[in-house]
Structures are given as C-alpha cells and as structure tokens.
Design a protein around this motif. Structure first.
Motif, PDB file in Angstrom:
ATOM      1  N   GLY A 106      -3.776  -1.912   1.462  1.00  4.33           N
ATOM      2  CA  GLY A 106      -4.614  -0.769   1.779  1.00  4.33           C
ATOM      3  C   GLY A 106      -5.699  -1.060   2.797  1.00  4.33           C
ATOM      4  O   GLY A 106      -6.062  -0.181   3.590  1.00  4.33           O
ATOM      5  N   ASP A 166      -4.162  -0.961   6.586  1.00  2.01           N
ATOM      6  CA  ASP A 166      -3.454   0.223   7.081  1.00  2.01           C
ATOM      7  C   ASP A 166      -4.452   1.225   7.650  1.00  2.01           C
ATOM      8  O   ASP A 166      -5.099   1.965   6.902  1.00  2.01           O
ATOM      9  N   TRP A 225      -4.299   7.015  -0.070  1.00  2.52           N
ATOM     10  CA  TRP A 225      -3.176   6.163  -0.516  1.00  2.52           C
ATOM     11  C   TRP A 225      -2.535   6.731  -1.777  1.00  2.52           C
ATOM     12  O   TRP A 225      -1.316   6.676  -1.943  1.00  2.52           O
ATOM     13  N   GLU A 284      -3.526  -4.810  -3.080  1.00  8.39           N
ATOM     14  CA  GLU A 284      -2.345  -5.671  -2.953  1.00  8.39           C
ATOM     15  C   GLU A 284      -1.217  -5.003  -2.183  1.00  8.39           C
ATOM     16  O   GLU A 284      -0.302  -5.688  -1.699  1.00  8.39           O
ATOM     17  N   ASP A 285      -1.307  -3.680  -2.019  1.00  3.94           N
ATOM     18  CA  ASP A 285      -0.322  -2.954  -1.203  1.00  3.94           C
ATOM     19  C   ASP A 285      -0.727  -2.911   0.271  1.00  3.94           C
ATOM     20  O   ASP A 285      -0.077  -2.245   1.070  1.00  3.94           O
ATOM     21  N   ALA A 295      -4.003  -2.373  -7.136  1.00  2.67           N
ATOM     22  CA  ALA A 295      -2.687  -2.059  -6.567  1.00  2.67           C
ATOM     23  C   ALA A 295      -2.823  -1.618  -5.115  1.00  2.67           C
ATOM     24  O   ALA A 295      -1.987  -1.966  -4.263  1.00  2.67           O
ATOM     25  N   PHE A 296      -3.854  -0.853  -4.815  1.00  3.95           N
ATOM     26  CA  PHE A 296      -4.137  -0.442  -3.435  1.00  3.95           C
ATOM     27  C   PHE A 296      -4.440  -1.660  -2.561  1.00  3.95           C
ATOM     28  O   PHE A 296      -3.933  -1.779  -1.440  1.00  3.95           O
ATOM     29  N   TYR A 348      -8.662   5.113  -0.619  1.00  2.00           N
ATOM     30  CA  TYR A 348      -7.868   5.016  -1.843  1.00  2.00           C
ATOM     31  C   TYR A 348      -7.264   6.373  -2.198  1.00  2.00           C
ATOM     32  O   TYR A 348      -6.079   6.465  -2.563  1.00  2.00           O
TER      33      TYR A 348
END
Length: 425
Positions: A238, A241, A302, A235-236, A232-233, A299
């Motif tokens: 991460g 950023d 995040w 695909e977001d 999820a990190f 991570y």
C-alpha cells in the motif's frame, strides 16, 4: 439564575477546577524533570511547558481582568508561555520551547500553586453580579487544560519513542486482549437532519451554530479499522502504490520515507509498536493508531471504501457513555479491541482513537468568533486542516461530546488517530 442555583453552579465549577488541575499534575508525575524538559519536534511541546501554559491561560484571561489586586507570579511568563494569542503580546517561538531550561520545573509547580490560590479567592470573593464572564472563561480554561492533558500524553509518547532505550511512561495496565468483532456495516437513511451544539452545555465555538444538513443514504463500518487489517494493506504494498494516495499524501510518503504507521517497527517478520508502556507486540485486534489523514484515505481506497464526512459521523454517533468507552478514565492509555458480535450499530465511536473524516475544518453556516482574545481559540485555524471525531484513549473525563470537532493537518501522525470506513448507500 436564582442565587442558590448560582452558588451551586459556582461550587461545582470550583470542584471541577481542583479535579482537573490535580489530574494534570498526576499525568506529569511519572516523569522526571529531565523528561519534562524535552521537545522532540516542533509540533510537540515539553510537559513542563504544558503545565505552565494552561496556568498562564487562567492568569491572563481570568485572574488579571477579574480578581482585584491580582499580582502575576512573574511578568516574564507572559512571553514564555503564550501559545498563539497575538492580541495579548509577543511570545517565545514554538519550535524553541525545549530550550527553556529556566524556569525549572519546581518554579513551574510554584506558579501553578500561586494561580490556584488566586482562583480560590476568585471563587469565594467575587460578587455574583460580576461572576458571569469569569465563570464562562474559567469553564473554557478547564476544557483548554483538558485538551492539553491529552496533548501532554501525545507529546511525551513521541519524546520517549525517540529515546533509543524505548522507555515506558508507566508500566502496562495489563488487560486480557480479545479478538475483534467481525467487520460489519450499519446503514443510515438519508434526508434532512441537524448537527452542531444545541446550547444545553459547554461547547467550543466551532461546534456552533446547530444547523440543517442534507444526507444521502450511507453505511458506516461497525468498528474502527484494526492493526491486522491495516497490516494487510502495508504488506500488500500500500505504501508503494501511488494510485491509492492523494497527491499531497504520495508526496509526503516519498519525502518522509513512510512504510507503516508511526511507532510501528518490523524485525525478523514480527511487528511491534511503541506505546506509553514502551515497546509492545503489535495487537492485530486493536484499532490502528497514529496514522495521518493521508494514510487513512489511502487505506480506505485500498479497501474499496471511503472516509465518512463529519456530518455522516455526527448523525450516526451514539450517546456518549464514558463509563463504557476507552477514554482516559479507563486507564489503558492505548486503543483496545472491541470483542463479540451481534451488537446493533457502530461501536468505538467514542474513545480508543480519534477518527479521521473526509471533511475539511471550516466554519459552520452562521459561525461567529468570540469577542476579545479568546476569539483566537478556534476560528483562525480553519484552513488546510481536517476534522476528526470521537475522542481517544487519552481524552479526559467529561471532555468529549458527539458534536466535538477536533482538527489536525492531514500529514500529522502523533495524535491518537485512527480510521472508520464509510460507503455510499
């Protein structure tokens, strides 16, 4: 120690010596001589080199000084298989270990047999009055060999991952995958405590001395971060950023082109990862593995949390129960999910993945290096590295303790490294 106690202790050590030495060769057995020759990066070493280096340790520090009349197998091996011990002579450059096509594997195995036979003589003939120092060095050498058993698996995984055929080290040990427990937190009250080795068993010098620490209230996640949570990190965004990353970490992401953990691969929207069983579908419920300290810290940022300090980790660590942990003896060679809920306290703190902490690898108050060449074992590396705790799926039997301080540079990803989150209380 009474004579009977000393004899029993020496006998136990001799049995452990035979078991640990046999395990190293068993771990190498699935590999061809060609596999054992390859060095895939400067940080990794060929399997053949590992087998020879741990043997050199016993020859150099135990047999040479303590077994009268011992004759080295080959004097040139002192140069070839020294790792970093400056006080015992020059050594072959680490990045060039893969160039050592000679001696061949068969000669390395003969070298091991030569040293094992000499160690048998040492166990059976050295007088009790002279046993204390070689006994301690033998114990250190066995734990050193166990470290290299884990390194052997880390390194050959990297070697095989670089082969376009994506070959397996061995077939997968099929176990039923189970959904991971729901994430939760365990709270710990701050105060004055103690961490470090208490002197009742073997420990490396960097685990000493036991000392007082002050803790604030904190919480630890009940299990390690899973692949699904880390995906999820990814695909977001991460990895895109910069606000999530330490400055050195962001520079490394850009320089190395990182987009996901080491060994992950995405094709047509499906994720897979390379394992010691070859390429396998990514198991969302298993702990994320092969992430650097930089990735672990990003991570955590995040996720709105942080990494635990090593003091927090040790203060919370449960008693080691190897038979219930996913260590090398569990024979999975891969991190596994922790199913079910309703368990009091954190799980997976022993085994599965080494857990990055927020603590730099530095000396404990009152730390002193050992005398002689073995004083180079740990102390001189106390710079620019980070502490990891808990062992992993490749950690050998009898080698993990809650006080054990592993350490790697923050950019390194080829160890079996993962993440446990922490929060302030």
């Amino acid at each position: 120690m009474h004579d009977g106690d000393q004899e029993a202790s020496r006998s136990r050590l001799a049995r452990r010596y035979a078991e640990i030495r046999a395990l190293s060769e068993a771990l190498a057995a699935p590999l061809s001589p060609e596999d054992q020759q390859v060095q895939s990066m400067p940080d990794a070493s060929p399997t053949k080199w590992h087998l020879a280096h741990v043997t050199w340790f016993f020859e150099t520090f135990v047999l040479g000084p303590h077994l009268p009349g011992y004759a080295p197998f080959d004097p040139a091996f002192g140069y070839l298989f020294n790792s970093y011990y400056e006080t015992v002579g020059t050594r072959h450059p680490r990045p060039d270990r893969g160039l050592l096509s000679r001696p061949p594997l068969a000669e390395v195995i003969a070298y091991r047999a030569h040293v094992d036979q000499a160690m048998d003589r040492l166990f059976s003939t050295l007088p009790d009055r002279a046993w204390a120092e070689p006994g301690e060095l033998t114990e250190l050498g066995l734990h050193h060999e166990q470290q290299h058993q884990e390194l052997l698996l880390m390194d050959i995984k990297h070697v095989l991952s670089r082969n376009p055929l994506r070959p397996a080290y061995r077939p997968r040990n099929a176990r039923q995958a189970e959904p991971a427990a729901e994430p939760g937190w365990t709270e710990y009250e701050g105060g004055l405590g103690r961490i470090g080795d208490d002197g009742t068993g073997f420990a490396f010098d960097n685990e000493r001395p036991r000392h007082r620490v002050v803790l604030e209230d904190y919480r630890l996640a009940d299990r390690a971060v899973t692949n699904g949570e880390y995906r999820a990190f990814v695909e977001d965004g991460g990895y895109r950023d910069p606000l999530l990353w330490l400055a050195d970490g962001w520079a490394t992401v850009r320089a190395e082109g990182w987009e996901a953990p080491l060994y992950w691969r995405e094709a047509d929207g499906e994720w897979s990862e390379f394992s010691l069983a070859g390429e396998v579908p990514l198991d969302d419920d298993a702990p994320v593995c092969h992430v650097s300290h930089y990735e672990a810290a990003a991570y955590a940022s995040w996720a709105g949390a942080r990494l635990p300090t090593e003091t927090e980790w040790e203060a919370a660590a449960p008693t080691v129960e190897e038979e219930r942990a996913n260590l090398l003896a569990a024979d999975r060679l891969h991190p596994a999910s922790v199913p079910g809920n309703g368990h009091a306290g954190p799980r997976q703190m022993i085994g599965d993945v080494w857990e990055w902490t927020a603590s730099p690898y530095v000396a404990y108050p009152g730390f002193r290096t050992s005398s002689g060449a073995v004083g180079e074992y740990n102390g001189k590396f106390m710079s620019n590295q980070m502490v990891l705790r808990g062992g992993c799926c490749a950690t050998p039997p009898g080698h993990i303790r809650t006080t054990y301080r592993n350490f790697f540079y923050p950019h390194q990803r080829w160890p079996f490294t993962g993440i446990r989150l922490a929060e302030d209380g």
